[in-house]
Scaffold this motif. Sequence first.
Motif, PDB file in Angstrom:
ATOM      1  N   UNK A 109     -73.148 -71.790 -85.920  1.00  0.00           N
ATOM      2  CA  UNK A 109     -72.639 -70.770 -86.267  1.00  0.00           C
ATOM      3  C   UNK A 109     -71.320 -70.372 -85.877  1.00  0.00           C
ATOM      4  N   UNK A 110     -70.918 -71.598 -84.932  1.00  0.00           N
ATOM      5  CA  UNK A 110     -69.747 -71.485 -84.092  1.00  0.00           C
ATOM      6  C   UNK A 110     -69.194 -70.191 -83.520  1.00  0.00           C
ATOM      7  N   UNK A 111     -70.400 -70.147 -82.656  1.00  0.00           N
ATOM      8  CA  UNK A 111     -70.163 -68.576 -81.915  1.00  0.00           C
ATOM      9  C   UNK A 111     -70.711 -68.643 -80.529  1.00  0.00           C
ATOM     10  N   UNK A 112     -70.084 -67.745 -79.699  1.00  0.00           N
ATOM     11  CA  UNK A 112     -70.558 -67.962 -78.171  1.00  0.00           C
ATOM     12  C   UNK A 112     -70.964 -66.377 -77.634  1.00  0.00           C
ATOM     13  N   UNK A 113     -71.674 -66.345 -76.791  1.00  0.00           N
ATOM     14  CA  UNK A 113     -71.733 -65.027 -76.020  1.00  0.00           C
ATOM     15  C   UNK A 113     -71.612 -65.087 -74.673  1.00  0.00           C
ATOM     16  N   UNK A 114     -71.287 -64.005 -74.272  1.00  0.00           N
ATOM     17  CA  UNK A 114     -71.326 -63.816 -72.496  1.00  0.00           C
ATOM     18  C   UNK A 114     -72.140 -62.624 -72.358  1.00  0.00           C
ATOM     19  N   UNK A 115     -72.971 -62.629 -71.524  1.00  0.00           N
ATOM     20  CA  UNK A 115     -73.997 -61.517 -71.059  1.00  0.00           C
ATOM     21  C   UNK A 115     -73.647 -61.226 -69.638  1.00  0.00           C
ATOM     22  N   UNK A 116     -73.476 -60.079 -69.265  1.00  0.00           N
ATOM     23  CA  UNK A 116     -73.736 -59.751 -67.719  1.00  0.00           C
ATOM     24  C   UNK A 116     -74.687 -58.754 -67.607  1.00  0.00           C
ATOM     25  N   UNK A 117     -75.424 -59.250 -66.463  1.00  0.00           N
ATOM     26  CA  UNK A 117     -76.873 -58.398 -66.441  1.00  0.00           C
ATOM     27  C   UNK A 117     -76.584 -57.324 -65.374  1.00  0.00           C
ATOM     28  N   UNK A 118     -77.148 -56.182 -65.196  1.00  0.00           N
ATOM     29  CA  UNK A 118     -76.914 -54.967 -64.177  1.00  0.00           C
ATOM     30  C   UNK A 118     -75.475 -54.837 -63.845  1.00  0.00           C
ATOM     31  N   UNK A 119     -74.521 -54.833 -64.767  1.00  0.00           N
ATOM     32  CA  UNK A 119     -73.135 -54.416 -64.600  1.00  0.00           C
ATOM     33  C   UNK A 119     -72.847 -53.767 -63.302  1.00  0.00           C
ATOM     34  N   UNK A 120     -71.742 -54.118 -62.731  1.00  0.00           N
ATOM     35  CA  UNK A 120     -71.379 -53.549 -61.443  1.00  0.00           C
ATOM     36  C   UNK A 120     -69.872 -52.955 -61.871  1.00  0.00           C
ATOM     37  N   UNK A 121     -69.448 -51.948 -61.102  1.00  0.00           N
ATOM     38  CA  UNK A 121     -68.182 -51.384 -61.453  1.00  0.00           C
ATOM     39  C   UNK A 121     -66.927 -52.599 -61.030  1.00  0.00           C
ATOM     40  N   UNK A 122     -67.321 -53.626 -60.249  1.00  0.00           N
ATOM     41  CA  UNK A 122     -66.212 -54.721 -60.154  1.00  0.00           C
ATOM     42  C   UNK A 122     -66.304 -55.856 -61.202  1.00  0.00           C
ATOM     43  N   UNK A 123     -67.016 -55.563 -62.251  1.00  0.00           N
ATOM     44  CA  UNK A 123     -67.152 -56.482 -63.683  1.00  0.00           C
ATOM     45  C   UNK A 123     -66.192 -55.689 -64.508  1.00  0.00           C
ATOM     46  N   UNK A 124     -65.559 -54.747 -64.100  1.00  0.00           N
ATOM     47  CA  UNK A 124     -64.648 -53.976 -64.985  1.00  0.00           C
ATOM     48  C   UNK A 124     -63.410 -55.138 -65.067  1.00  0.00           C
ATOM     49  N   UNK A 125     -63.105 -55.525 -66.316  1.00  0.00           N
ATOM     50  CA  UNK A 125     -61.920 -56.503 -66.531  1.00  0.00           C
ATOM     51  C   UNK A 125     -61.915 -56.793 -67.931  1.00  0.00           C
ATOM     52  N   UNK A 126     -60.972 -57.573 -68.486  1.00  0.00           N
ATOM     53  CA  UNK A 126     -60.891 -58.193 -69.734  1.00  0.00           C
ATOM     54  C   UNK A 126     -61.478 -59.579 -69.758  1.00  0.00           C
ATOM     55  N   UNK A 127     -62.389 -59.756 -70.589  1.00  0.00           N
ATOM     56  CA  UNK A 127     -63.152 -60.851 -70.908  1.00  0.00           C
ATOM     57  C   UNK A 127     -62.722 -61.716 -72.029  1.00  0.00           C
ATOM     58  N   UNK A 128     -62.302 -63.011 -71.747  1.00  0.00           N
ATOM     59  CA  UNK A 128     -61.832 -63.946 -73.195  1.00  0.00           C
ATOM     60  C   UNK A 128     -62.733 -65.052 -73.324  1.00  0.00           C
TER      61      UNK A 128
END
Lengths: 115, 108
Positions: free
Chosen positions: B69-88
């Motif tokens: 399907x030409x797709x990818x995903x990124x998962x973050x488990x139990x997100x923390x405040x320091x995960x705040x960012x832009x993801x590409x």
Amino acid sequence: DAGVTQTPRHEVAEKGQTIILKCEPVSGHNDLFWYRQTKIQGLELLSYFRSKSLMEDGGAFKDRFKAEMLNSSFSTLKIQPTEPKDSAVYLCASSPGQNNNQAPLFGEGTRLSVL
Amino acid sequence: SQWGEENLQALSIQEGEDVTMNCSYKTYTTVVHWYRQDSGRGPALIILIRSNEREKRSGRLRATLDTSSQSSSLSITAAQCEDTAVYFCASGNYKYVFGAGTRLKVIA
């Protein structure tokens, strides 16, 4: 181990000026990229070099943007003349270029403001 | 989901929640790179996944790749405040094309 170094970090120019942004890639990397980043367009490729040879010069950016790589450890991006719409973050990245599993490493960018 | 022609997306979640960001690509690639970019910094590689891998984990990060399907995903488990960012996401064989990005904000 030095990463990609970009200078200056910030640049303010008047409309019509010429500005030159600088980039030092990671030592030993063969590929070098210049990107422009804006909130609306995201990351747009401006130029791509492989072993100092220009492989792509970014199509729509040709007329006022010129990237050069005179040696393997230094590249410049010249914008001449600058326009307010050129205000953006300019990012330089390098990669080994041996295979596509080697992700490009980015510099911290130069934030350009054109008044 | 994100790709080059789409606008930057924004997500806001509470600390401790899980989050998944999606990305689709148009041309053949053998690897997808995921980057995060903190305010005022350049993008930094956080995980890459190759076409012979369906899943890749690194700490609280999990990337998947579906070449059909030409797709990818990124998962973050139990997100923390320091995960705040832009993801590409980025794909390509030598000239990398970047997705528009997802601006993630994790609230305490």
